[in-house]
Motif scaffolding. Structure first.
Motif, PDB file in Angstrom:
ATOM      1  N   GLY A 102       5.654  21.066   8.315  1.00 14.99           N
ATOM      2  CA  GLY A 102       5.170  22.266   7.639  1.00 14.99           C
ATOM      3  C   GLY A 102       4.432  21.989   6.341  1.00 14.99           C
ATOM      4  O   GLY A 102       3.757  22.868   5.822  1.00 14.99           O
ATOM      5  N   HIS A 103       4.558  20.762   5.820  1.00 14.09           N
ATOM      6  CA  HIS A 103       3.769  20.423   4.624  1.00 14.09           C
ATOM      7  C   HIS A 103       3.266  18.987   4.632  1.00 14.09           C
ATOM      8  O   HIS A 103       2.493  18.598   3.767  1.00 14.09           O
ATOM      9  CB  HIS A 103       4.530  20.730   3.322  1.00 14.09           C
ATOM     10  CG  HIS A 103       5.827  20.010   3.183  1.00 14.09           C
ATOM     11  ND1 HIS A 103       5.921  18.750   2.672  1.00 14.09           N
ATOM     12  CD2 HIS A 103       7.084  20.383   3.508  1.00 14.09           C
ATOM     13  CE1 HIS A 103       7.190  18.370   2.658  1.00 14.09           C
ATOM     14  NE2 HIS A 103       7.907  19.349   3.167  1.00 14.09           N
ATOM     15  N   ASP A 104       3.664  18.175   5.613  1.00 15.81           N
ATOM     16  CA  ASP A 104       3.041  16.859   5.761  1.00 15.81           C
ATOM     17  C   ASP A 104       3.202  16.354   7.187  1.00 15.81           C
ATOM     18  O   ASP A 104       3.979  16.898   7.972  1.00 15.81           O
ATOM     19  CB  ASP A 104       3.558  15.845   4.741  1.00 15.81           C
ATOM     20  CG  ASP A 104       5.022  15.462   4.898  1.00 15.81           C
ATOM     21  OD1 ASP A 104       5.596  15.650   5.976  1.00 15.81           O
ATOM     22  OD2 ASP A 104       5.582  14.973   3.909  1.00 15.81           O
ATOM     23  N   VAL A 105       2.432  15.312   7.505  1.00 22.34           N
ATOM     24  CA  VAL A 105       2.453  14.717   8.835  1.00 22.34           C
ATOM     25  C   VAL A 105       2.076  13.245   8.703  1.00 22.34           C
ATOM     26  O   VAL A 105       1.261  12.887   7.856  1.00 22.34           O
ATOM     27  CB  VAL A 105       1.498  15.467   9.800  1.00 22.34           C
ATOM     28  CG1 VAL A 105       0.052  15.343   9.374  1.00 22.34           C
ATOM     29  CG2 VAL A 105       1.683  15.017  11.237  1.00 22.34           C
ATOM     30  N   ALA A 106       2.699  12.395   9.534  1.00 19.31           N
ATOM     31  CA  ALA A 106       2.360  10.975   9.575  1.00 19.31           C
ATOM     32  C   ALA A 106       1.379  10.747  10.717  1.00 19.31           C
ATOM     33  O   ALA A 106       1.474  11.382  11.769  1.00 19.31           O
ATOM     34  CB  ALA A 106       3.611  10.128   9.772  1.00 19.31           C
ATOM     35  N   MET A 107       0.447   9.839  10.495  1.00 17.32           N
ATOM     36  CA  MET A 107      -0.583   9.548  11.495  1.00 17.32           C
ATOM     37  C   MET A 107      -0.717   8.032  11.634  1.00 17.32           C
ATOM     38  O   MET A 107      -1.464   7.397  10.884  1.00 17.32           O
ATOM     39  CB  MET A 107      -1.901  10.199  11.078  1.00 17.32           C
ATOM     40  CG  MET A 107      -1.739  11.702  10.824  1.00 17.32           C
ATOM     41  SD  MET A 107      -3.264  12.509  10.326  1.00 17.32           S
ATOM     42  CE  MET A 107      -4.055  12.600  11.921  1.00 17.32           C
ATOM     43  N   PRO A 108       0.021   7.406  12.589  1.00 14.88           N
ATOM     44  CA  PRO A 108      -0.019   5.948  12.729  1.00 14.88           C
ATOM     45  C   PRO A 108      -1.335   5.457  13.319  1.00 14.88           C
ATOM     46  O   PRO A 108      -1.983   6.159  14.079  1.00 14.88           O
ATOM     47  CB  PRO A 108       1.144   5.654  13.679  1.00 14.88           C
ATOM     48  CG  PRO A 108       1.346   6.921  14.432  1.00 14.88           C
ATOM     49  CD  PRO A 108       0.933   8.040  13.525  1.00 14.88           C
ATOM     50  N   PHE A 109      -1.700   4.230  12.949  1.00 11.65           N
ATOM     51  CA  PHE A 109      -2.898   3.585  13.492  1.00 11.65           C
ATOM     52  C   PHE A 109      -2.473   2.829  14.744  1.00 11.65           C
ATOM     53  O   PHE A 109      -2.370   1.610  14.746  1.00 11.65           O
ATOM     54  CB  PHE A 109      -3.497   2.609  12.495  1.00 11.65           C
ATOM     55  CG  PHE A 109      -4.047   3.238  11.244  1.00 11.65           C
ATOM     56  CD1 PHE A 109      -4.958   2.560  10.462  1.00 11.65           C
ATOM     57  CD2 PHE A 109      -3.679   4.511  10.842  1.00 11.65           C
ATOM     58  CE1 PHE A 109      -5.474   3.127   9.306  1.00 11.65           C
ATOM     59  CE2 PHE A 109      -4.183   5.079   9.692  1.00 11.65           C
ATOM     60  CZ  PHE A 109      -5.081   4.387   8.919  1.00 11.65           C
ATOM     61  N   GLY A 110      -2.196   3.538  15.797  1.00  7.00           N
ATOM     62  CA  GLY A 110      -1.737   2.959  17.053  1.00  7.00           C
ATOM     63  C   GLY A 110      -0.607   3.784  17.620  1.00  7.00           C
ATOM     64  O   GLY A 110      -0.238   4.817  17.070  1.00  7.00           O
ATOM     65  N   ASN A 111      -0.051   3.329  18.727  1.00  6.01           N
ATOM     66  CA  ASN A 111       1.032   4.038  19.403  1.00  6.01           C
ATOM     67  C   ASN A 111       2.359   3.326  19.202  1.00  6.01           C
ATOM     68  O   ASN A 111       2.385   2.123  18.912  1.00  6.01           O
ATOM     69  CB  ASN A 111       0.731   4.137  20.899  1.00  6.01           C
ATOM     70  CG  ASN A 111      -0.530   4.911  21.172  1.00  6.01           C
ATOM     71  OD1 ASN A 111      -0.722   5.988  20.625  1.00  6.01           O
ATOM     72  ND2 ASN A 111      -1.409   4.360  22.002  1.00  6.01           N
ATOM     73  N   LYS A 112       3.465   4.046  19.406  1.00  6.78           N
ATOM     74  CA  LYS A 112       4.792   3.452  19.284  1.00  6.78           C
ATOM     75  C   LYS A 112       4.862   2.212  20.172  1.00  6.78           C
ATOM     76  O   LYS A 112       4.471   2.247  21.326  1.00  6.78           O
ATOM     77  CB  LYS A 112       5.853   4.469  19.694  1.00  6.78           C
ATOM     78  CG  LYS A 112       7.253   3.984  19.466  1.00  6.78           C
ATOM     79  CD  LYS A 112       8.268   5.070  19.766  1.00  6.78           C
ATOM     80  CE  LYS A 112       9.660   4.554  19.459  1.00  6.78           C
ATOM     81  NZ  LYS A 112      10.660   5.588  19.629  1.00  6.78           N
TER      82      LYS A 112
END
Length: 192
Positions: A81-91
Motif C-alpha cells: 500500500g505504500h511500497d513495493v520491491a522489484m527484483p532484477f530477476g526471478n526467485k
C-alpha cells in the motif's frame, strides 16, 4: 619487525652471519614489510562487490512501479500500500555473472511515505534537509542494441529517449527521474 632486526644485528655482531648476509636479510625484510603494508592499504576491509538495492521515494509509488514493470520488465513483489520491491530477476535466479548460490538479487524498492505511520522506535526523527541527490540510475540490459531499444521504448510511450553516450540511452521515468539503460559490457570507464 624491530625484534627481527635486533636479532639479526646481534647475529652479525657475534659473528654468526656475515655483513653481506645481514644486508641481504634486512633488505628482504624491509621490502616484504613495505609490500605487505601497500597490500593492506590497497585491500580495504570493506569492499563493495554488488549493489543490493536502491530505495526510491516518490509521490506515487504505484505509478513509478508500473513504469518500471512496463519499461524494464521488473516484477512487483510484496506491495503493502505504500511500497513495493522489484527484483532484477526471478526467485532462484543468480545476479548476472555470479556463480555463488547465496548472493541475493539486486532490487529496486519504490515507495511513497506513509504519512499515517507511527513514529519509528525512539521517537520522531526530523528528516535532514536534502543536500545531495543521485543524478542518474543506470540499468544494464542483456543483448542491448541502442537503436532497437530506442524503437521499443518509443513504442511503449516513453518520452524524451535520447543518447547518453555511444552505448546507452537516457530517459525520465514516470516521476521525471533520469534513468539510463546500457548493455552488460558497459562500464563507467568506457561510456563517456
Amino acid at each position: 619487525m624491530l625484534g627481527f632486526v635486533a636479532q639479526k644485528l646481534t647475529e652479525f655482531e657475534t659473528g654468526k652471519i656475515s655483513r653481506r648476509r645481514l644486508i641481504e636479510t634486512l633488505t628482504l625484510a624491509a621490502t616484504t614489510a613495505a609490500a605487505d603494508s601497500a597490500k593492506a592499504q590497497a585491500d580495504p576491509t570493506l569492499k563493495a562487490q554488488l549493489l543490493n538495492h536502491i530505495s526510491y521515494t516518490c509521490s506515487d509509488y504505484r505509478q513509478a512501479a508500473d513504469w518500471y514493470t512496463k519499461v524494464l520488465n521488473l516484477d512487483q513483489i510484496g506491495s503493502n500500500g505504500h511500497d513495493v520491491a522489484m527484483p532484477f530477476g526471478n526467485k532462484g535466479d543468480k545476479p548476472y555473472g555470479v556463480t555463488a548460490n547465496d548472493v541475493p538479487l539486486t532490487h529496486l524498492i519504490v515507495r511513497t511515505p506513509d504519512r499515517n505511520a507511527a513514529p519509528p522506535p525512539g521517537g520522531e526523527r526530523a528528516r535532514p534537509q536534502q543536500q545531495a541527490v543521485i543524478e542518474t540510475i543506470s540499468f544494464a540490459v542483456a543483448d542491448f542494441n541502442r537503436e532497437r531499444a530506442r524503437a521499443e521504448l518509443t513504442a511503449l510511450g516513453v518520452k524524451n529517449v535520447r543518447d547518453a553516450g555511444p552505448r546507452s540511452l537516457q530517459m525520465e521515468d514516470a516521476m521525471g527521474y533520469p534513468i539510463q539503460i546500457c548493455g552488460l559490457e558497459n562500464t563507467a570507464l568506457i561510456d563517456k
